[in-house]
Design a protein around this motif. Sequence first.
Motif: not given
Length: 158
Positions: A101-127
């Motif tokens: 709720d404190k992340f600017p522009g958060h997209i609420a796919c589920s109202s039950a979500s309270r915290s999140e971690i997102v990691l990019p999948i990088l191969i040769d510098g490309v996500v």
Amino acid sequence: MAEDLLIIKTESKEEQYQSLIPQIQALISGEDDLIANLANISAALKEQFGWLWVGFYLVKDEELVLGPFQGPVACTRIKSGKGVCGRSWQEAKTFIVEDVDKFPGHIACSSASRSEIVLPILIDGVVLGVLDADSAELAQFDEVDEKYLSQVISLISA
């Protein structure tokens, strides 16, 4: 390998990852289909940790498109820079969000979500996509999750 996991709940989070990652590696070893591997990784992480949602978004035609996941229905497409996933893609970096709720522009796919971690999948510098996990608890994710989920990403990239 048999498609059964040894799920441990009594040890620390770090010990749970240390038990799970070799099992994920064995599970996807020898399988060349990316979607099949992402599906099994999502299921393994969900089964071990019981997070609200865990899965993948893959870059297709200038958007992140929903890939294999476990949990409630999710947003299907995310633009670059939008929400936590879009920012992770745009900036090619991991985001740990203690309170969505404190992340600017958060997209609420589920109202039950309270915290999140997102990691990019990088191969040769490309996500090529992102690994996204959501919890119904505040501050669920930390540097331990980042360390071991990065190892999961490296299994995908190999």
